[in-house]
Design a protein around this motif. Structure first.
Motif, mmCIF file in Angstrom:
data_model
loop_
_atom_site.group_PDB
_atom_site.id
_atom_site.type_symbol
_atom_site.label_atom_id
_atom_site.label_comp_id
_atom_site.label_asym_id
_atom_site.label_seq_id
_atom_site.Cartn_x
_atom_site.Cartn_y
_atom_site.Cartn_z
ATOM 1 N N ASP A 86 35.857 44.983 60.643
ATOM 2 C CA ASP A 86 36.504 43.937 61.422
ATOM 3 C C ASP A 86 35.948 43.950 62.848
ATOM 4 N N GLN A 87 36.539 43.155 63.726
ATOM 5 C CA GLN A 87 35.987 43.022 65.074
ATOM 6 C C GLN A 87 36.222 44.263 65.928
ATOM 7 N N SER A 88 37.090 45.162 65.472
ATOM 8 C CA SER A 88 37.342 46.402 66.207
ATOM 9 C C SER A 88 36.547 47.571 65.637
ATOM 10 N N GLY A 89 35.746 47.301 64.602
ATOM 11 C CA GLY A 89 34.939 48.354 63.998
ATOM 12 C C GLY A 89 35.621 49.089 62.868
ATOM 13 N N ASN A 90 36.835 48.641 62.482
ATOM 14 C CA ASN A 90 37.529 49.254 61.358
ATOM 15 C C ASN A 90 37.006 48.702 60.038
ATOM 16 N N LYS A 91 37.127 49.505 58.981
ATOM 17 C CA LYS A 91 36.664 49.042 57.678
ATOM 18 C C LYS A 91 37.412 47.789 57.248
ATOM 19 N N HIS A 92 36.692 46.839 56.664
ATOM 20 C CA HIS A 92 37.287 45.576 56.238
ATOM 21 C C HIS A 92 37.159 45.404 54.734
ATOM 22 N N MET A 93 35.933 45.219 54.256
ATOM 23 C CA MET A 93 35.730 44.928 52.840
ATOM 24 C C MET A 93 34.548 45.730 52.298
ATOM 25 N N GLU A 94 34.736 46.306 51.133
ATOM 26 C CA GLU A 94 33.688 47.099 50.495
ATOM 27 C C GLU A 94 33.523 46.633 49.050
ATOM 28 N N TYR A 95 32.325 46.207 48.680
ATOM 29 C CA TYR A 95 32.056 45.757 47.316
ATOM 30 C C TYR A 95 31.810 46.973 46.418
ATOM 31 N N VAL A 96 32.585 47.045 45.328
ATOM 32 C CA VAL A 96 32.564 48.228 44.471
ATOM 33 C C VAL A 96 31.852 47.970 43.143
ATOM 34 N N LYS A 97 32.147 46.845 42.502
ATOM 35 C CA LYS A 97 31.577 46.556 41.186
ATOM 36 C C LYS A 97 31.296 45.067 41.036
ATOM 37 N N ASP A 98 30.132 44.738 40.548
ATOM 38 C CA ASP A 98 29.733 43.337 40.349
ATOM 39 C C ASP A 98 29.995 42.941 38.900
ATOM 40 N N HIS A 99 30.716 41.831 38.712
ATOM 41 C CA HIS A 99 31.000 41.339 37.361
ATOM 42 C C HIS A 99 30.064 40.202 36.941
ATOM 43 N N GLY A 100 29.162 39.784 37.827
ATOM 44 C CA GLY A 100 28.218 38.738 37.474
ATOM 45 C C GLY A 100 28.732 37.340 37.761
ATOM 46 N N THR A 101 28.002 36.340 37.249
ATOM 47 C CA THR A 101 28.329 34.940 37.506
ATOM 48 C C THR A 101 28.671 34.208 36.209
ATOM 49 N N PHE A 102 29.435 33.117 36.353
ATOM 50 C CA PHE A 102 29.943 32.378 35.208
ATOM 51 C C PHE A 102 29.911 30.883 35.492
ATOM 52 N N SER A 103 29.652 30.101 34.452
ATOM 53 C CA SER A 103 29.647 28.650 34.604
ATOM 54 C C SER A 103 31.058 28.079 34.603
ATOM 55 N N ASP A 104 32.029 28.864 34.124
ATOM 56 C CA ASP A 104 33.430 28.455 34.146
ATOM 57 C C ASP A 104 34.289 29.677 34.429
ATOM 58 N N LEU A 105 35.552 29.460 34.715
ATOM 59 C CA LEU A 105 36.457 30.550 35.059
ATOM 60 C C LEU A 105 36.846 31.357 33.815
ATOM 61 N N PRO A 106 36.558 32.672 33.777
ATOM 62 C CA PRO A 106 36.973 33.515 32.647
ATOM 63 C C PRO A 106 38.431 33.941 32.827
ATOM 64 N N TRP A 107 39.322 32.979 32.749
ATOM 65 C CA TRP A 107 40.716 33.182 33.124
ATOM 66 C C TRP A 107 41.408 34.274 32.313
ATOM 67 N N GLU A 108 41.236 34.267 30.992
ATOM 68 C CA GLU A 108 41.918 35.243 30.163
ATOM 69 C C GLU A 108 41.507 36.668 30.535
ATOM 70 N N THR A 109 40.227 36.863 30.787
ATOM 71 C CA THR A 109 39.724 38.188 31.166
ATOM 72 C C THR A 109 40.320 38.640 32.488
ATOM 73 N N ILE A 110 40.323 37.736 33.476
ATOM 74 C CA ILE A 110 40.849 38.063 34.802
ATOM 75 C C ILE A 110 42.343 38.343 34.743
ATOM 76 N N MET A 111 43.085 37.520 34.015
ATOM 77 C CA MET A 111 44.532 37.690 33.968
ATOM 78 C C MET A 111 44.920 38.977 33.245
ATOM 79 N N ALA A 112 44.223 39.293 32.153
ATOM 80 C CA ALA A 112 44.517 40.530 31.421
ATOM 81 C C ALA A 112 44.264 41.752 32.302
ATOM 82 N N ALA A 113 43.167 41.726 33.039
ATOM 83 C CA ALA A 113 42.830 42.845 33.923
ATOM 84 C C ALA A 113 43.811 42.937 35.087
ATOM 85 N N SER A 114 44.247 41.789 35.601
ATOM 86 C CA SER A 114 45.175 41.761 36.732
ATOM 87 C C SER A 114 46.542 42.297 36.335
#
Length: 220
Positions: free
Chosen positions: A165-193
């Protein structure tokens, strides 16, 4: 590129409300890259970021639904940007990654039980013969309340969350890439959530409607 230009159940690039919104925020005759930039800022700041808006209903994630509510979490806003882009004949797809969000509120942390956000969503737009990442999640007011730099987008470079962030504190860290999709994989996301955040879905009606105000109160 056909599948990245076609409407889907979620990415409703042919919906009248989506077309109207996209046309309203773009200048006719402008090049693709300029219109893409205009759409990015329209979605980033015109649709309020609300991490409490995730619902276990398919209809809630359709672009027209997000537009009607005028708020949504990262995935919802990515869907809307993709729909707007496709309505302007700009190829678009969705990308997902697990991220550690070090900037959250105490209340949201209690609901999630972790600072790991699974399936964080962003949009990829095909501009000048290459895919460019665009993350329209955090609107300008929310960034101010959290003391983080708003994400800018110029159509040429990937726009992803800053690590600090603007004060030098940690903000966002990318941990795992799930790739790209032509449409929303809703069932997969909702089950995992539901598996990752069981408490989050216990009582949807009691959630706050204003995450930005919550952030401001905690960060004053």
């Amino acid at each position: 590129m056909e599948k990245y230009l076609s409407p889907t159940y979620y990415i409703e690039s042919d919906h009248p409300a989506v077309i109207e919104f996209a046309d309203k925020h773009t200048q006719s005759g402008e090049k693709e890259i300029k219109r893409a930039i205009q759409l990015y800022y329209a979605v980033r700041d015109g649709i309020r970021y609300n991490p409490y808006s995730m619902e276990p209903y398919k209809d809630s994630m359709r672009a027209s639904s997000v537009l009607k509510k005028k708020d949504g979490y990262c995935v919802a806003k990515a869907v809307l940007l993709a729909a707007c882009a496709r309505s302007q004949k700009i190829p678009a797809r969705l990308g997902f990654a697990d991220v550690k969000n070090h900037l959250t509120t105490k209340r949201l942390m209690r609901l999630l039980g972790t600072d790991l956000y699974i399936y964080h969503g962003y949009t990829e737009l095909f501009l000048n013969n290459k895919w460019v990442k665009a993350t329209p999640a955090f609107n300008l007011t929310l960034c101010t309340n959290f003391n983080v730099k708003p994400l800018e987008f110029d159509g040429t470079k990937d726009s992803i969350f800053h690590p600090f962030d603007q004060s030098g504190n940690k903000h966002m860290e990318y941990v795992k890439d799930h790739g790209t999709f032509s449409d929303l994989p809703w069932e997969t996301i909702m089950a995992a959530s539901k598996k990752s955040y069981p408490v989050y879905f216990e009582d949807l009606k009691r959630r706050t409607k204003d995450f930005s105000a919550e952030a401001l109160k905690e960060n004053q």
